[in-house]
Design an enzyme around this catalytic site. Structure first.
Site, mmCIF file in Angstrom:
data_model
loop_
_atom_site.group_PDB
_atom_site.id
_atom_site.type_symbol
_atom_site.label_atom_id
_atom_site.label_comp_id
_atom_site.label_asym_id
_atom_site.label_seq_id
_atom_site.Cartn_x
_atom_site.Cartn_y
_atom_site.Cartn_z
ATOM 1 N N ARG A 295 -44.510 15.051 55.690
ATOM 2 C CA ARG A 295 -43.726 16.131 55.041
ATOM 3 C C ARG A 295 -44.487 17.409 55.037
ATOM 4 N NH1 ARG A 295 -41.646 11.643 50.371
ATOM 5 N NH2 ARG A 295 -39.744 11.009 51.578
ATOM 6 N N TYR A 439 -35.753 15.498 59.153
ATOM 7 C CA TYR A 439 -36.593 14.355 59.181
ATOM 8 C C TYR A 439 -37.646 14.225 57.964
ATOM 9 C CZ TYR A 439 -39.434 17.288 62.366
ATOM 10 O OH TYR A 439 -40.445 18.209 63.290
ATOM 11 N N GLU A 440 -38.170 13.204 57.835
ATOM 12 C CA GLU A 440 -39.191 12.903 56.822
ATOM 13 C C GLU A 440 -38.521 13.134 55.333
ATOM 14 O OE1 GLU A 440 -41.287 11.809 58.248
ATOM 15 O OE2 GLU A 440 -41.444 12.750 59.998
ATOM 16 N N GLY A 441 -37.279 13.031 55.250
ATOM 17 C CA GLY A 441 -36.299 13.066 54.144
ATOM 18 C C GLY A 441 -35.730 14.268 54.078
ATOM 19 N N GLN A 446 -35.365 15.133 49.080
ATOM 20 C CA GLN A 446 -36.562 15.816 48.596
ATOM 21 C C GLN A 446 -36.030 16.238 47.232
ATOM 22 O OE1 GLN A 446 -39.512 15.574 50.067
ATOM 23 N NE2 GLN A 446 -38.463 14.670 51.930
#
Length: 598
Positions: A295, A439-441, A446
């Site tokens: 992130r 990506y990565e949430g 978030q």
């Protein structure tokens, strides 16, 4: 055409003058090796590597893309040679543990290098991102034997790594994952399942790839509480010597909007041999180490795309002649004036500059907290830093990626129709930037994490701690006339921040949908205030430099003027955020799903 040049003056301003990295490193146990001279040498040499080895293959890598053939993936021309220079230069080892072959330098230095790497060539940079995340995960949860084998090879750059979470039917909701882990008598496990969107899942850059995989044991509880984490190498090995190929194959690579030089793979695990990493049924907690590293990397990508777009559009705006300035000719000997004279072009350039430099400060500050969480002198310092990381990571990931994409778009807009043409590199920057918001949430994920867990779920403690920090800064700088309007606005916003958060929490008690309705605008509000705080710090440093006398007056004046632009033109966006938050969930949720029509 202007190519990326590492913005060394601004990087050093952020690190040394605003955030005090020299003092910070000296205060860390084991940080004495990160002397000012050593750090400067590393920054300068890495900038040369990025500019000379990676920038020249950025566009060609995008044009060519990766090649898949029966499970084998070849990277674009020049990538293998560039990766060998990267590994041979020791760049993968900068922040690795000294006990396992690394240089043992603070994690934050690696984050600074990551920005340059990503701006120079995002596709290439993504192959290295898995290395750092896997190293951090192994360092925290791996056994000595696992670290000696896998971490050492990742640190020297001869092996690479991936993070394998997502499955075709489950992305963010990892409790739905189906990948199975069957125990073997020798203590290993057979891993069976399919993972998708795996960055660098297969390629030709390294001799081995270490997959860090989430899977479920036969007797595991349902949901996220029943997930374990496994090391699954592409090639099995003994004492670092490669043996037979493991039963993991790349089924295909994705055909994507951007980052085409990065192989995004479908990975099929067909009874592949794996090894438990950390405790059984606690894999998601362990994977969060990798995920949070990713992130921060995605936030850094936002900074990189803003910086790249700004550099290219600034050079173009100085050269491109179009019309005359509103106040009269500025280039009387030419047929028209350069477009940088026009207010709207200035708006676009300053927006890019404000987001690139402001988010750079945010990422570097976050990286300092990472250092303190890992190496702080006492438990209280480490815990305070972890709390700051928990609070700021979702803000940085979402805000920097959103505004980085906006900045990339503004850069393209400065070029007009030429920005839409491939040869200038602006449309590639926009395409490459878009993924960081996903990506990565995603931004929405978030935002829910921030408001639901990190703020309301923590009883507003993390928020209040950060607000107190801003208030202390405002008190210290209260007598400074140059900062007066900025500090007044900051104080006003911190008061509003607290009140608004309490109001959301109160509404959520009677209607849980209020959190989801407010979350994205709440996160963006947080991001704008965080950057306002950091820009005020920059202005304070610049004002003192000007008062004391400096050989770079224009550099420091530009900091003050950009801070004023940010407060006058970008920070007012918080007004929209507040209005939308106050509107609540009703108009979002009243329309039934059946009534959505086209």
């Amino acid at each position: 055409m202007t190519n990326y040049k590492a913005p060394m003056r601004d990087i050093r301003f952020a690190m040394k003058e605003v955030l005090g990295f020299d003092t910070h490193y000296a205060s860390l146990p084991g940080g004495e090796d990160a002397s000012p001279e050593m750090v400067d040498a590393i920054l300068d040499e890495f900038a040369k590597f990025c500019e000379n080895a990676l920038v020249p293959i950025n566009r060609s890598g995008d044009e060519e893309g990766c090649h898949w053939n029966d499970g084998v993936v070849n990277t674009p021309h020049g990538f293998k040679e560039a990766y060998r220079l990267y590994a041979d230069g020791g760049w993968a080892s900068v922040t690795g543990a000294a006990d396992y072959g690394g240089q043992g330098l603070p994690s934050s230095l690696g984050r600074v290098l990551s920005e340059m790497l990503t701006a120079a060539n995002t596709g290439f940079a993504l192959y290295t991102a898995g290395q750092s995340g896997a190293i951090e995960t192994l360092a925290e949860f791996g056994t000595h034997e696992q670290r000696s084998l896998y971490e050492r090879k990742l640190i020297d750059g001869s092996w690479n790594a991936t993070m394998c979470l997502t499955e075709p039917h489950c992305g963010t909701d990892l409790g739905l994952l189906r990948t199975k882990a069957e125990p073997n008598q020798d203590g290993s496990y057979n891993i069976t399942g399919t993972k998708i969107f795996i960055t660098g899942g297969e390629h030709d850059l390294t001799e081995n790839i270490v997959h860090i995989v989430l899977a479920r044991l036969p007797d595991a509880p349902e949901g996220t509480k029943g997930i374990s984490l496994f090391i699954v190498p592409k090639y099995l090995c003994d004492d670092g010597n490669l043996r037979e190929r493991n039963s993991v194959r790349c089924g295909s690579i994705e055909h994507k909007m951007g980052i085409k030089a990065s192989a995004t793979c479908v990975m099929n695990f067909d009874g592949a041999k794996g090894y438990l990493l950390g405790e059984s049924n606690r894999g998601l907690m362990a994977m969060f180490t990798f995920m949070n590293a990713s992130r921060i990397a995605a936030a850094t990508q936002g900074v990189a795309h803003a910086e790249l777009g700004f550099q290219k559009s600034l050079a173009y705006a100085r050269e491109r002649l179009q019309m005359r300035a509103p106040t009269g000719p500025q280039n009387p000997n030419g047929p028209a004036d350069p477009i940088i004279v026009h207010p709207d072009v200035r708006r676009m350039l300053l927006t890019q500059k404000a987001f690139a430099e402001g988010n750079r400060l945010l990422i570097y500050y976050l990286s300092q907290q990472l250092d303190l969480a890992e190496r702080g002198n006492d438990e209280a310092t480490r815990n305070a830093a972890k709390s700051q990381l928990d609070f700021l990571t979702p803000i940085a990931k979402a805000f920097a990626s959103e505004t980085g994409f906006e900045a990339a778009n503004q850069g393209l807009q400065c070029f007009g129709g030429h920005g839409y043409i491939r040869e200038w590199g602006m449309e590639q920057n926009v395409r490459d930037a878009r993924i960081a918001m996903l990506y990565e949430g995603t931004t929405g994920v978030q935002a829910l994490d921030l408001l639901g867990r990190k703020v309301l779920g923590a009883g507003l403690i993390t928020l209040q701690t950060f607000i107190n920090q801003i208030d202390v800064f405002c008190d210290l700088e209260a007598e400074h006339q140059t900062l007066g309007p900025l500090l007044a606005k900051l104080r006003e916003l911190t008061t509003e921040w607290q009140t608004m958060t309490l109001n959301i929490g109160e509404r959520a008690r009677s209607n849980p949908e209020e959190v989801g309705a407010a979350s994205v605008n709440y996160l963006m509000y947080c991001g704008y205030v965080c950057l306002a705080y950091l820009w005020a710090q920059s202005a304070a440093v610049a004002a003192r430099k000007l008062e004391s006398g400096t050989a770079e007056p224009e550099f420091y004046r530009s900091k003050i003027l950009t801070a004023q632009f940010y407060f006058n033109h970008l920070l007012p966006r918080t007004r929209t955020c507040v209005q939308v938050i106050n509107a609540g969930a009703e108009s979002l949720m009243t329309l039934s799903a059946e009534h959505f029509q086209f």
